[in-house]
Design a protein around this motif. Structure first.
Motif, PDB file in Angstrom:
ATOM      1  N   HIS A  23       9.465  -6.158  -7.292  1.00 12.32           N
ATOM      2  CA  HIS A  23       8.171  -6.778  -7.567  1.00 12.32           C
ATOM      3  C   HIS A  23       7.426  -5.992  -8.645  1.00 12.32           C
ATOM      4  O   HIS A  23       7.634  -4.789  -8.800  1.00 12.32           O
ATOM      5  CB  HIS A  23       7.297  -6.813  -6.312  1.00 12.32           C
ATOM      6  CG  HIS A  23       7.809  -7.719  -5.245  1.00 12.32           C
ATOM      7  ND1 HIS A  23       7.238  -7.799  -3.989  1.00 12.32           N
ATOM      8  CD2 HIS A  23       8.845  -8.600  -5.228  1.00 12.32           C
ATOM      9  CE1 HIS A  23       7.898  -8.680  -3.256  1.00 12.32           C
ATOM     10  NE2 HIS A  23       8.869  -9.178  -3.986  1.00 12.32           N
ATOM     11  N   LEU A  24       6.564  -6.674  -9.360  1.00 15.32           N
ATOM     12  CA  LEU A  24       5.593  -6.022 -10.234  1.00 15.32           C
ATOM     13  C   LEU A  24       4.229  -6.140  -9.588  1.00 15.32           C
ATOM     14  O   LEU A  24       3.800  -7.252  -9.226  1.00 15.32           O
ATOM     15  CB  LEU A  24       5.580  -6.671 -11.621  1.00 15.32           C
ATOM     16  CG  LEU A  24       6.757  -6.355 -12.540  1.00 15.32           C
ATOM     17  CD1 LEU A  24       6.647  -7.162 -13.824  1.00 15.32           C
ATOM     18  CD2 LEU A  24       6.808  -4.861 -12.862  1.00 15.32           C
ATOM     19  N   ILE A  25       3.552  -5.010  -9.410  1.00 16.11           N
ATOM     20  CA  ILE A  25       2.265  -4.965  -8.715  1.00 16.11           C
ATOM     21  C   ILE A  25       1.296  -4.109  -9.506  1.00 16.11           C
ATOM     22  O   ILE A  25       1.613  -2.975  -9.866  1.00 16.11           O
ATOM     23  CB  ILE A  25       2.437  -4.407  -7.283  1.00 16.11           C
ATOM     24  CG1 ILE A  25       3.237  -5.393  -6.427  1.00 16.11           C
ATOM     25  CG2 ILE A  25       1.084  -4.100  -6.652  1.00 16.11           C
ATOM     26  CD1 ILE A  25       3.569  -4.888  -5.048  1.00 16.11           C
ATOM     27  N   GLU A  26       0.105  -4.641  -9.756  1.00 20.08           N
ATOM     28  CA  GLU A  26      -0.948  -3.916 -10.460  1.00 20.08           C
ATOM     29  C   GLU A  26      -2.310  -4.350  -9.926  1.00 20.08           C
ATOM     30  O   GLU A  26      -2.462  -5.486  -9.464  1.00 20.08           O
ATOM     31  CB  GLU A  26      -0.882  -4.205 -11.974  1.00 20.08           C
ATOM     32  CG  GLU A  26       0.366  -3.683 -12.657  1.00 20.08           C
ATOM     33  CD  GLU A  26       0.392  -4.017 -14.140  1.00 20.08           C
ATOM     34  OE1 GLU A  26      -0.261  -5.019 -14.516  1.00 20.08           O
ATOM     35  OE2 GLU A  26       1.029  -3.298 -14.900  1.00 20.08           O
ATOM     36  N   PRO A  27      -3.332  -3.527  -9.993  1.00 18.73           N
ATOM     37  CA  PRO A  27      -3.266  -2.091 -10.302  1.00 18.73           C
ATOM     38  C   PRO A  27      -2.671  -1.316  -9.115  1.00 18.73           C
ATOM     39  O   PRO A  27      -2.839  -1.707  -7.960  1.00 18.73           O
ATOM     40  CB  PRO A  27      -4.731  -1.698 -10.533  1.00 18.73           C
ATOM     41  CG  PRO A  27      -5.494  -2.978 -10.634  1.00 18.73           C
ATOM     42  CD  PRO A  27      -4.726  -3.990  -9.832  1.00 18.73           C
ATOM     43  N   VAL A  28      -2.023  -0.218  -9.418  1.00 24.89           N
ATOM     44  CA  VAL A  28      -1.365   0.563  -8.379  1.00 24.89           C
ATOM     45  C   VAL A  28      -2.372   1.111  -7.370  1.00 24.89           C
ATOM     46  O   VAL A  28      -2.102   1.150  -6.162  1.00 24.89           O
ATOM     47  CB  VAL A  28      -0.545   1.702  -9.009  1.00 24.89           C
ATOM     48  CG1 VAL A  28      -0.017   2.654  -7.949  1.00 24.89           C
ATOM     49  CG2 VAL A  28       0.611   1.136  -9.827  1.00 24.89           C
ATOM     50  N   ASP A  29      -3.560   1.527  -7.832  1.00 25.69           N
ATOM     51  CA  ASP A  29      -4.572   2.063  -6.915  1.00 25.69           C
ATOM     52  C   ASP A  29      -5.005   1.013  -5.902  1.00 25.69           C
ATOM     53  O   ASP A  29      -5.267   1.342  -4.730  1.00 25.69           O
ATOM     54  CB  ASP A  29      -5.789   2.573  -7.694  1.00 25.69           C
ATOM     55  CG  ASP A  29      -5.505   3.887  -8.418  1.00 25.69           C
ATOM     56  OD1 ASP A  29      -4.496   4.540  -8.091  1.00 25.69           O
ATOM     57  OD2 ASP A  29      -6.290   4.243  -9.315  1.00 25.69           O
ATOM     58  N   ARG A  39       4.656   3.608  -6.791  1.00 28.25           N
ATOM     59  CA  ARG A  39       3.499   3.056  -6.066  1.00 28.25           C
ATOM     60  C   ARG A  39       3.189   3.801  -4.779  1.00 28.25           C
ATOM     61  O   ARG A  39       2.050   3.805  -4.324  1.00 28.25           O
ATOM     62  CB  ARG A  39       3.739   1.576  -5.749  1.00 28.25           C
ATOM     63  CG  ARG A  39       3.597   0.657  -6.936  1.00 28.25           C
ATOM     64  CD  ARG A  39       3.486  -0.785  -6.504  1.00 28.25           C
ATOM     65  NE  ARG A  39       4.733  -1.334  -6.020  1.00 28.25           N
ATOM     66  CZ  ARG A  39       5.664  -1.881  -6.780  1.00 28.25           C
ATOM     67  NH1 ARG A  39       5.506  -1.911  -8.092  1.00 28.25           N
ATOM     68  NH2 ARG A  39       6.759  -2.381  -6.254  1.00 28.25           N
ATOM     69  N   VAL A  40       4.215   4.401  -4.164  1.00 27.91           N
ATOM     70  CA  VAL A  40       3.994   5.006  -2.848  1.00 27.91           C
ATOM     71  C   VAL A  40       4.040   6.527  -2.852  1.00 27.91           C
ATOM     72  O   VAL A  40       3.753   7.158  -1.835  1.00 27.91           O
ATOM     73  CB  VAL A  40       5.005   4.470  -1.814  1.00 27.91           C
ATOM     74  CG1 VAL A  40       4.839   2.977  -1.639  1.00 27.91           C
ATOM     75  CG2 VAL A  40       6.440   4.809  -2.207  1.00 27.91           C
ATOM     76  N   GLU A  41       4.394   7.135  -3.978  1.00 27.74           N
ATOM     77  CA  GLU A  41       4.604   8.587  -3.997  1.00 27.74           C
ATOM     78  C   GLU A  41       3.357   9.374  -3.626  1.00 27.74           C
ATOM     79  O   GLU A  41       3.458  10.438  -3.004  1.00 27.74           O
ATOM     80  CB  GLU A  41       5.113   9.029  -5.369  1.00 27.74           C
ATOM     81  CG  GLU A  41       6.615   8.919  -5.516  1.00 27.74           C
ATOM     82  CD  GLU A  41       7.119   9.601  -6.771  1.00 27.74           C
ATOM     83  OE1 GLU A  41       8.106  10.362  -6.659  1.00 27.74           O
ATOM     84  OE2 GLU A  41       6.537   9.373  -7.846  1.00 27.74           O
ATOM     85  N   THR A  42       2.170   8.903  -4.000  1.00 29.43           N
ATOM     86  CA  THR A  42       0.959   9.652  -3.666  1.00 29.43           C
ATOM     87  C   THR A  42       0.500   9.386  -2.239  1.00 29.43           C
ATOM     88  O   THR A  42      -0.363  10.103  -1.733  1.00 29.43           O
ATOM     89  CB  THR A  42      -0.180   9.315  -4.641  1.00 29.43           C
ATOM     90  OG1 THR A  42      -0.499   7.925  -4.533  1.00 29.43           O
ATOM     91  CG2 THR A  42       0.204   9.642  -6.075  1.00 29.43           C
ATOM     92  N   LEU A  43       1.048   8.359  -1.591  1.00 29.28           N
ATOM     93  CA  LEU A  43       0.687   8.046  -0.201  1.00 29.28           C
ATOM     94  C   LEU A  43       1.630   8.700   0.801  1.00 29.28           C
ATOM     95  O   LEU A  43       1.220   9.076   1.901  1.00 29.28           O
ATOM     96  CB  LEU A  43       0.721   6.526   0.024  1.00 29.28           C
ATOM     97  CG  LEU A  43      -0.377   5.670  -0.582  1.00 29.28           C
ATOM     98  CD1 LEU A  43      -0.067   4.192  -0.332  1.00 29.28           C
ATOM     99  CD2 LEU A  43      -1.733   6.027   0.008  1.00 29.28           C
ATOM    100  N   VAL A  61      -2.430  -0.835   1.262  1.00 28.12           N
ATOM    101  CA  VAL A  61      -1.514  -0.213   2.222  1.00 28.12           C
ATOM    102  C   VAL A  61      -2.290   0.627   3.223  1.00 28.12           C
ATOM    103  O   VAL A  61      -2.001   0.615   4.433  1.00 28.12           O
ATOM    104  CB  VAL A  61      -0.461   0.629   1.491  1.00 28.12           C
ATOM    105  CG1 VAL A  61       0.340   1.472   2.485  1.00 28.12           C
ATOM    106  CG2 VAL A  61       0.473  -0.269   0.692  1.00 28.12           C
ATOM    107  N   GLU A  62      -3.280   1.365   2.752  1.00 28.54           N
ATOM    108  CA  GLU A  62      -4.094   2.178   3.664  1.00 28.54           C
ATOM    109  C   GLU A  62      -4.784   1.299   4.697  1.00 28.54           C
ATOM    110  O   GLU A  62      -4.825   1.640   5.893  1.00 28.54           O
ATOM    111  CB  GLU A  62      -5.129   2.966   2.863  1.00 28.54           C
ATOM    112  CG  GLU A  62      -4.532   4.097   2.042  1.00 28.54           C
ATOM    113  CD  GLU A  62      -5.541   4.763   1.125  1.00 28.54           C
ATOM    114  OE1 GLU A  62      -5.228   5.834   0.566  1.00 28.54           O
ATOM    115  OE2 GLU A  62      -6.660   4.222   0.970  1.00 28.54           O
TER     116      GLU A  62
END
Length: 359
Positions: free
Chosen positions: A113-119, A43-47, A125-126
């Motif tokens: 946790h399970l979180i969707e959609p990841v985008d 979930r955080v790798e692209t951020l 978060v942003e």
């Protein structure tokens, strides 16, 4: 810069017998092929780049965490010598981050946790990070719009709107409320003013450290000493000594319930804390008889059950309703659905009975 701390130290006892002491819930794949810990990193790798992502887990699980997260350097995976709840975990993460980046903003999130959609999670978060930069003395958390009047979650009472970014609303927090009675939970949900408390946070590392200094000075001093010793050969000994002396306390009790400047982001994503076996119904759905089945099952007159077993094992049922039937390794759990919260107590009973080899 934005950093992340993934808290992966829980025991996951409500998921016994699949969750074991050597491999607790966060290291399991419950919603697909990726484990909960791996999904948290995804979930955080692209951020956030890997060098600014920390995983804090039990020392006994450092090796498994490193195996599951090969993209993280081993130095980014911290093993707690003993469990001291989320205040110590977050304080340690904040001190280690602040040692490298005094102006850091940090995301804190549980690994299970399970979180969707990841985008949508990343968008949230942003927004939270923007608010933390604009209001550096604020503590920012995420609130989940309640899907039902849950009695097993804490709640956040929102106040006036404090901002809106990327179509995501942010509110001032009036208060935190502990797990309510059924009647009170219904009133919370009906009012439209309450969120479930997600346990996900964004703030300046310096701000949460100051809050810990004010409210938990012993804990603050301990994690600062650990951070100071981190680049030295005394790291392991200082970490062990300081951690053992700490009080076990959550970040909610330690800081959040007393803080005056708290913001809540209305989460734009779907969230499930996967707190018990019944969460599998929400993740995988139910068949025409109301059953959720993971594994090989044959049943007659079987309805409203959650059934899970490992490969090569068959579960056969006749004339049962509203049960949890879970087989894994050397243990099988059979429980009434209404008693799913009691599994944690069952684990404690196994310890008292000298049956630790089943844990």
């Amino acid at each position: 810069m934005l950093h992340a701390v993934i808290m992966a130290g829980g025991g996951g006892t409500r998921f016994w017998p699949r969750s074991r002491q050597k491999r607790p819930k966060q290291f399991l794949a419950l919603g697909g092929e990726r484990t909960l810990l791996q999904l948290a990193l995804d979930r955080v790798e692209t951020l956030i780049p890997p060098e600014r992502i920390w995983v804090i887990t039990a020392d006994a699980h450092r090796e498994e965490a490193a195996r599951q997260l090969p993209n993280l350097a081993s130095g980014q995976i911290v093993g707690e010598p003993c469990g001291r709840d989320t205040a110590a975990c977050i304080g340690l993460g904040a001190s280690l981050i602040a040692r490298e980046d005094r102006d850091a903003t940090m995301l804190v999130m549980p690994a299970d946790h399970l979180i969707e959609p990841v985008d949508d999670f990343r968008r949230g978060v942003e927004v939270a990070a923007e608010m933390a930069e604009e209001r550096p003395t604020s503590l920012v958390t995420f609130g989940i719009v309640p899907a039902f009047p849950a009695t097993g979650y804490g709640y956040i009472h929102r106040g006036e709107e404090a901002g809106r970014r990327q179509d995501v609303a942010v509110y001032r927090v009036l208060s935190f409320r502990e797990k309510p009675s059924a009647d009170l939970a219904e009133r919370f949900v009906a009012s439209g003013e309450y969120y479930w408390n997600s346990g996900i946070f964004v703030w300046k590392a310096a701000t949460i450290l100051q809050a810990l200094r004010d409210r938990q000075p012993k804990l603050h001093a301990a994690v600062e000493r650990i951070a100071a010793a981190w680049p030295t050969s005394d790291r392991a000994e200082v970490l062990r000594k300081e951690y053992e002396s700490l009080e076990r306390i959550s970040i909610d009790y330690a800081v959040m319930e007393h803080a005056k400047d708290v913001l809540v982001v209305q989460a734009p994503f779907r969230w499930d804390d996967v707190g018990s076996w019944l969460a599998l119904e929400r993740v995988h759905g139910r068949d025409s008889q109301g059953n959720t089945v993971l594994g090989l099952h044959v049943g007659i007159q079987t309805s409203n059950c959650v059934i899970a077993c490992g490969s090569g094992h068959l579960v056969a049922t006749v004339g049962v309703d509203n049960l949890l039937i879970i087989h894994d390794g050397n243990a099988t759990l059979v429980a009434a659905r209404s008693e799913e919260g009691t599994v944690k107590q069952l684990v404690e009973l196994l310890k008292k009975e000298g049956l630790e080899h089943h844990l």
